[in-house]
Design an enzyme around this catalytic site. Structure first.
Site, PDB file in Angstrom:
ATOM      1  N   HIS A  29       1.117  -1.229   0.534  1.00  0.00           N
ATOM      2  CA  HIS A  29      -0.062   0.087  -0.140  1.00  0.00           C
ATOM      3  C   HIS A  29       0.949   1.414   0.714  1.00  0.00           C
ATOM      4  O   HIS A  29       2.411   1.296   0.162  1.00  0.00           O
ATOM      5  CB  HIS A  29      -1.093   0.358   1.393  1.00  0.00           C
ATOM      6  CG  HIS A  29      -2.537  -1.153   1.290  1.00  0.00           C
ATOM      7  ND1 HIS A  29      -2.877  -1.379   1.998  1.00  0.00           N
ATOM      8  CD2 HIS A  29      -2.310  -2.021   0.512  1.00  0.00           C
ATOM      9  CE1 HIS A  29      -3.799  -2.323   2.172  1.00  0.00           C
ATOM     10  NE2 HIS A  29      -3.741  -2.607   0.454  1.00  0.00           N
ATOM     11  N   GLU A  39       1.222   4.197   1.651  1.00  0.00           N
ATOM     12  CA  GLU A  39       1.426   4.351   3.329  1.00  0.00           C
ATOM     13  C   GLU A  39       2.774   3.722   3.960  1.00  0.00           C
ATOM     14  O   GLU A  39       3.510   3.703   3.978  1.00  0.00           O
ATOM     15  CB  GLU A  39       0.200   4.458   4.283  1.00  0.00           C
ATOM     16  CG  GLU A  39      -1.731   5.264   4.135  1.00  0.00           C
ATOM     17  CD  GLU A  39      -1.884   4.082   3.283  1.00  0.00           C
ATOM     18  OE1 GLU A  39      -1.624   3.465   1.961  1.00  0.00           O
ATOM     19  OE2 GLU A  39      -3.090   4.087   3.877  1.00  0.00           O
ATOM     20  N   CYS A  48      -6.106   1.394   5.939  1.00  0.00           N
ATOM     21  CA  CYS A  48      -6.358   0.115   6.401  1.00  0.00           C
ATOM     22  C   CYS A  48      -6.081   0.190   7.595  1.00  0.00           C
ATOM     23  O   CYS A  48      -4.773   1.101   8.102  1.00  0.00           O
ATOM     24  CB  CYS A  48      -6.509  -0.840   5.107  1.00  0.00           C
ATOM     25  SG  CYS A  48      -4.418  -1.168   4.834  1.00  0.00           S
ATOM     26  N   CYS A  94      -2.422  -0.502   7.525  1.00  0.00           N
ATOM     27  CA  CYS A  94      -1.231   0.022   7.608  1.00  0.00           C
ATOM     28  C   CYS A  94      -1.853   1.672   9.121  1.00  0.00           C
ATOM     29  O   CYS A  94      -0.346   2.338   8.857  1.00  0.00           O
ATOM     30  CB  CYS A  94      -1.825   1.423   6.297  1.00  0.00           C
ATOM     31  SG  CYS A  94      -1.476   0.605   4.882  1.00  0.00           S
TER      32      CYS A  94
HETATM   33 ZN   LIG Z   1      -3.214   0.138   3.844  1.00  0.00          ZN
END
Ligand SMILES: [Zn+2]
Length: 147
Positions: A56, A58, A86, A89
């Protein structure tokens, strides 16, 4: 004179990263990390390219910023991310002790708020910055995938 380096300014940079992800066929989420009005990390989602569900925006931004700073903690840093993080993260951001998180669109299904994930108590959170732009990008992306 108003400070040009406000949350909207940096969120636009994160949106540019999300656009790049879109062009590569990645779910369009972009992130930048800023310290003292300077961008020290710019990343976007790379889960398809890397065949890695943890890639991801992040996660990469955290690693990139820590490399830049030469230390693992992101105190004094602000993360701008186009979509609500999410729980993975949010957990990584917890460990980073980042000072501030600014996100655009809510992720009602899989965002950390719905999942009940706690951020670090010292992390300030701002939401809804350029949320429509970020959400539009997601809608366009998934519409293009259905064609
Ligand atoms: Zn994430």
């Amino acid at each position: 004179m108003e400070n040009p380096f406000n949350d909207t300014y940096f969120m636009k940079k994160a949106l540019q990263e999300a656009e790049t992800a879109f062009e590569k066929g990645e779910i369009p989420v972009g992130a930048v990390i800023v310290v003292d009005n300077k961008i020290i990390a710019r990343t976007h989602n790379l889960t398809e390219l890397l065949h890695d569900v943890t890639a991801h925006a992040e996660m990469q931004a955290i690693t990139s910023a820590a490399n830049y700073l030469g230390g693992k903690y992101l105190k004094g840093c602000t993360l701008y991310v186009t979509l609500e993080p999410c729980q993975m993260c949010a957990g990584a951001l917890y460990w980073s002790q980042i000072s501030k998180i600014v996100f655009g669109a809510r992720d009602e299904q899989r965002g950390f708020i719905k999942m009940g994930t706690q951020l670090h108590p010292k992390t300030e959170v701002v939401s809804g910055v350029l949320a429509n732009e970020a959400a539009d990008l997601m809608v366009r992306f998934f519409a293009s995938k259905r064609k």
